[in-house]
Scaffold this active site. Sequence first.
Site, PDB file in Angstrom:
ATOM      1  N   TYR A   1      15.447  63.332  28.644  1.00 48.25           N
ATOM      2  CA  TYR A   1      14.335  63.758  29.474  1.00 48.25           C
ATOM      3  C   TYR A   1      13.310  64.660  28.836  1.00 48.25           C
ATOM      4  CZ  TYR A   1      16.142  67.668  32.214  1.00 48.25           C
ATOM      5  OH  TYR A   1      16.569  68.973  32.720  1.00 48.25           O
TER       6      TYR A   1
ATOM      7  N   VAL B   1      18.272  68.348  21.755  1.00 47.40           N
ATOM      8  CA  VAL B   1      19.140  67.551  21.691  1.00 47.40           C
ATOM      9  C   VAL B   1      20.381  67.897  22.795  1.00 47.40           C
ATOM     10  CG1 VAL B   1      18.851  66.682  19.429  1.00 47.40           C
ATOM     11  CG2 VAL B   1      20.213  68.753  19.848  1.00 47.40           C
TER      12      VAL B   1
ATOM     13  N   ARG C   1      21.916  70.632  25.956  1.00 46.06           N
ATOM     14  CA  ARG C   1      22.437  72.005  26.338  1.00 46.06           C
ATOM     15  C   ARG C   1      23.814  72.129  26.440  1.00 46.06           C
ATOM     16  NH1 ARG C   1      17.767  75.200  27.730  1.00 46.06           N
ATOM     17  NH2 ARG C   1      19.010  76.607  28.971  1.00 46.06           N
TER      18      ARG C   1
ATOM     19  N   ASP D   1      24.790  75.213  35.591  1.00 46.90           N
ATOM     20  CA  ASP D   1      25.092  74.495  34.112  1.00 46.90           C
ATOM     21  C   ASP D   1      26.498  74.620  33.552  1.00 46.90           C
ATOM     22  OD1 ASP D   1      22.731  73.482  34.689  1.00 46.90           O
ATOM     23  OD2 ASP D   1      21.677  74.324  32.911  1.00 46.90           O
TER      24      ASP D   1
ATOM     25  N   HIS E   1       1.801  52.494  55.633  1.00 44.77           N
ATOM     26  CA  HIS E   1       0.767  51.782  55.031  1.00 44.77           C
ATOM     27  C   HIS E   1      -0.439  52.401  54.689  1.00 44.77           C
ATOM     28  CE1 HIS E   1      -0.696  48.144  52.702  1.00 44.77           C
ATOM     29  NE2 HIS E   1      -1.809  48.507  53.644  1.00 44.77           N
TER      30      HIS E   1
HETATM   31  C1  LIG Z   1      12.714  72.445  29.706  1.00 49.23           C
HETATM   32  C2  LIG Z   1      13.711  72.212  30.619  1.00 49.23           C
HETATM   33  C3  LIG Z   1      13.395  71.312  31.919  1.00 49.23           C
HETATM   34  C4  LIG Z   1      14.090  71.336  32.785  1.00 49.23           C
HETATM   35  N1  LIG Z   1      13.608  70.505  34.010  1.00 49.23           N
HETATM   36  C5  LIG Z   1      14.421  70.184  35.032  1.00 49.23           C
HETATM   37  C6  LIG Z   1      13.898  69.538  36.167  1.00 49.23           C
HETATM   38  O1  LIG Z   1      12.949  68.973  36.137  1.00 49.23           O
HETATM   39  N2  LIG Z   1      14.608  69.454  37.385  1.00 49.23           N
HETATM   40  C7  LIG Z   1      16.065  69.914  37.086  1.00 49.23           C
HETATM   41  O2  LIG Z   1      16.721  69.840  38.257  1.00 49.23           O
HETATM   42  N3  LIG Z   1      16.382  70.508  36.146  1.00 49.23           N
HETATM   43  C8  LIG Z   1      15.652  70.765  35.210  1.00 49.23           C
HETATM   44  N4  LIG Z   1      16.277  71.555  34.129  1.00 49.23           N
HETATM   45  C9  LIG Z   1      17.400  72.173  34.161  1.00 49.23           C
HETATM   46  C10 LIG Z   1      17.791  73.426  34.988  1.00 49.23           C
HETATM   47  O3  LIG Z   1      16.756  74.193  34.581  1.00 49.23           O
HETATM   48  C11 LIG Z   1      19.055  73.784  34.927  1.00 49.23           C
HETATM   49  O4  LIG Z   1      19.677  73.042  35.382  1.00 49.23           O
HETATM   50  C12 LIG Z   1      19.101  75.038  36.124  1.00 49.23           C
HETATM   51  O5  LIG Z   1      18.012  76.093  35.686  1.00 49.23           O
HETATM   52  C13 LIG Z   1      20.480  75.634  36.152  1.00 49.23           C
HETATM   53  O6  LIG Z   1      20.734  76.666  36.722  1.00 49.23           O
HETATM   54  P1  LIG Z   1      21.822  77.739  36.588  1.00 49.23           P
HETATM   55  O7  LIG Z   1      21.748  78.637  37.843  1.00 49.23           O
HETATM   56  O8  LIG Z   1      23.080  77.164  36.326  1.00 49.23           O
HETATM   57  O9  LIG Z   1      21.432  78.371  35.189  1.00 49.23           O
HETATM   58  P2  LIG Z   1      20.222  78.987  34.642  1.00 49.23           P
HETATM   59  O10 LIG Z   1      18.862  78.633  35.275  1.00 49.23           O
HETATM   60  O11 LIG Z   1      20.162  78.773  33.140  1.00 49.23           O
HETATM   61  O12 LIG Z   1      20.376  80.701  34.884  1.00 49.23           O
HETATM   62  C14 LIG Z   1      21.224  81.586  34.346  1.00 49.23           C
HETATM   63  C15 LIG Z   1      20.800  82.933  34.336  1.00 49.23           C
HETATM   64  O13 LIG Z   1      21.812  83.725  33.920  1.00 49.23           O
HETATM   65  C16 LIG Z   1      21.472  84.943  33.117  1.00 49.23           C
HETATM   66  N5  LIG Z   1      22.813  85.322  32.556  1.00 49.23           N
HETATM   67  C17 LIG Z   1      23.487  84.632  31.605  1.00 49.23           C
HETATM   68  N6  LIG Z   1      24.564  85.309  31.117  1.00 49.23           N
HETATM   69  C18 LIG Z   1      24.295  86.675  31.679  1.00 49.23           C
HETATM   70  C19 LIG Z   1      25.178  87.699  31.885  1.00 49.23           C
HETATM   71  N7  LIG Z   1      26.058  88.005  30.949  1.00 49.23           N
HETATM   72  N8  LIG Z   1      24.569  88.510  32.474  1.00 49.23           N
HETATM   73  C20 LIG Z   1      23.580  88.708  33.243  1.00 49.23           C
HETATM   74  N9  LIG Z   1      22.866  87.647  33.449  1.00 49.23           N
HETATM   75  C21 LIG Z   1      23.233  86.540  32.520  1.00 49.23           C
HETATM   76  C22 LIG Z   1      20.374  84.140  32.220  1.00 49.23           C
HETATM   77  O14 LIG Z   1      19.749  85.228  31.834  1.00 49.23           O
HETATM   78  C23 LIG Z   1      19.799  83.314  33.221  1.00 49.23           C
HETATM   79  O15 LIG Z   1      18.721  83.773  34.004  1.00 49.23           O
HETATM   80  C24 LIG Z   1      15.561  71.765  33.104  1.00 49.23           C
HETATM   81  C25 LIG Z   1      15.719  72.678  32.010  1.00 49.23           C
HETATM   82  C26 LIG Z   1      14.878  72.647  30.819  1.00 49.23           C
HETATM   83  C27 LIG Z   1      15.524  73.639  29.631  1.00 49.23           C
END
Ligand SMILES: Cc1cc2nc3c(=O)[nH]c(=O)nc-3n(C[C@H](O)[C@H](O)[C@H](O)COP(=O)(O)OP(=O)(O)OC[C@H]3O[C@@H](n4cnc5c(N)ncnc54)[C@H](O)[C@@H]3O)c2cc1C
Length: 469
Positions: free
Chosen positions: A187, A272, A274, A313, A445
């Site tokens: 996607y 490819v 994450r 994630d 509708h």
């Molecule tokens: C181009 C793209 C498009 C996407 N589109 C969609 C979509 O349309 N819909 C959808 O549901 N998902 C989408 N996603 C996926 C979505 O962005 C992720 O699933 C989501 O952001 C995961 O949330 P998270 O809180 O697990 O991690 P993240 O959003 O990655 O946040 C993690 C945070 O932790 C911080 N961090 C990491 N390690 C440390 C540390 N040691 N100390 C302090 N801070 C730290 C990072 O800086 C980051 O800010 C997309 C992803 C990408 C790349």
Amino acid sequence: METRSTTLLVIGGGPGGYVAAIRAGQLGIATTLVEGDRLGGTCLNVGCIPSKALIHAAGEFEQARAYAQESPLGIHVASPRIELAQTVRWKDGIVARLAGGVAGLLKKSGVQVVGGWARIIDGKTVEVTTGAGQDALRIVCEHMLLAPGSQVVALPAMPFGGKVISSTEALAPKALPKRLVVVGAGYIGLELGTAYRKLGAEVTVVEALDRVLPAYDDELTAPVAASLRRLGVRLHLGCTVQGLNASGDAVRIRDAQGEESALPADQVLVAVGRWPRTAGWGMEGLMLNMNDRAVRIDDQCRTSMRNVWAVGDLTGEPMLAHRAMAQGEMVAEIIAGRRRHFMPSAIPAVCFTDPELVVVGRTPPEAKQAGLDCISAMFPFAANGRAMTLESGDGFVRVVARRDNHAIVGWQAVGQSVSELSAAFSHSIEMGERLEDAAGAIHAHPTLGEAMQEAALRALGRPLHVARA
Ligand SMILES: Cc1cc2nc3c(=O)[nH]c(=O)nc-3n(C[C@H](O)[C@H](O)[C@H](O)COP(=O)(O)OP(=O)(O)OC[C@H]3O[C@@H](n4cnc5c(N)ncnc54)[C@H](O)[C@@H]3O)c2cc1C
């Protein structure tokens, strides 16, 4: 070194971490959130939001260019042009507004936000390296929530750098490449590849498997593949990437027969996949049980270490923002003493391709694989009045239900704006709707949602707006 203590320490300010922190703060739990980069994480800064902004801008530009040709609607536009720098500023403005909103909500909930990178010392202690020249900070906690997200996967044959970029750089283009090669037809690759094509780049997509959006079935993805071809996106399916050629101006690919060829490229977007961010910040030292590359969690997001929790994630597929948020909210409630489990009937997935694609619950092949005896039926948008008024008769809504009791186990759709149907699909499955319920509810509708009712009617053998089979 200064030492602070807190009840809940959240590592990562993405949708998993910040939602957990907001809810914990609301529930009166002393909460500290550590974020090394920008609040909002991948989702807000370099993922969901900026990609949808760029997709929207590219779609509008393409529409304006279409009107400059010949429009059945009688709209005439002269020589539209796009100023990419302004488009990027507009997108950045949305991101900044939302990030400011997150900061405000955290503050209102009483959450202490620490800017800096956390390094785990043990299951109750982290050290945070804050801004330049400042001392490290030690934070001691009762509960630790790991929410560091994921990072892009690089291709060993073609590492990032120079003209080889990830989605992050693709979301902030300084100039439009003349020829873009996208590696990966998942996607992210297709959403951005389509946007670049609509902005005017020549786009070629290379995919190792034999179709686009390989996670979904043929029937669903066919309209997306057809639209890509219509837009002039070249597809090289069943091909593997070998790397850049010697002069660095083309991507070498090999097809299933072993034939090699070169695709000229001014920029290469590698999309490819994450991987969970498990290394480089001391997490390994906790020796948590793993699920392949992801941290293993139970249905309350507990890891194998007491009072160490993980969401988003880091915990593997589906890597989606709404899953991360739902997990984060639940963890906060459990820590506050509430009884909660993460057992959604379905987690919606949306591809903001053109046309959009939504999958909630089981597809017909998945239902079969799970040993369920199911019926499925689809209703084409070609027979939906609202779709016609939107000039978008492509696509359909499909329902999958158990044959014995008609319980709905899946909804899917492909078509313009069908992402907005995902809420109705999720509700339907979460509430245990049967075909008769979907068929009996009055749908406004003219709306695209009527296709849900009609798909259910068709599954029951009594469609109204298409002929009976
Ligand atoms: C181009 C793209 C498009 C996407 N589109 C969609 C979509 O349309 N819909 C959808 O549901 N998902 C989408 N996603 C996926 C979505 O962005 C992720 O699933 C989501 O952001 C995961 O949330 P998270 O809180 O697990 O991690 P993240 O959003 O990655 O946040 C993690 C945070 O932790 C911080 N961090 C990491 N390690 C440390 C540390 N040691 N100390 C302090 N801070 C730290 C990072 O800086 C980051 O800010 C997309 C992803 C990408 C790349």
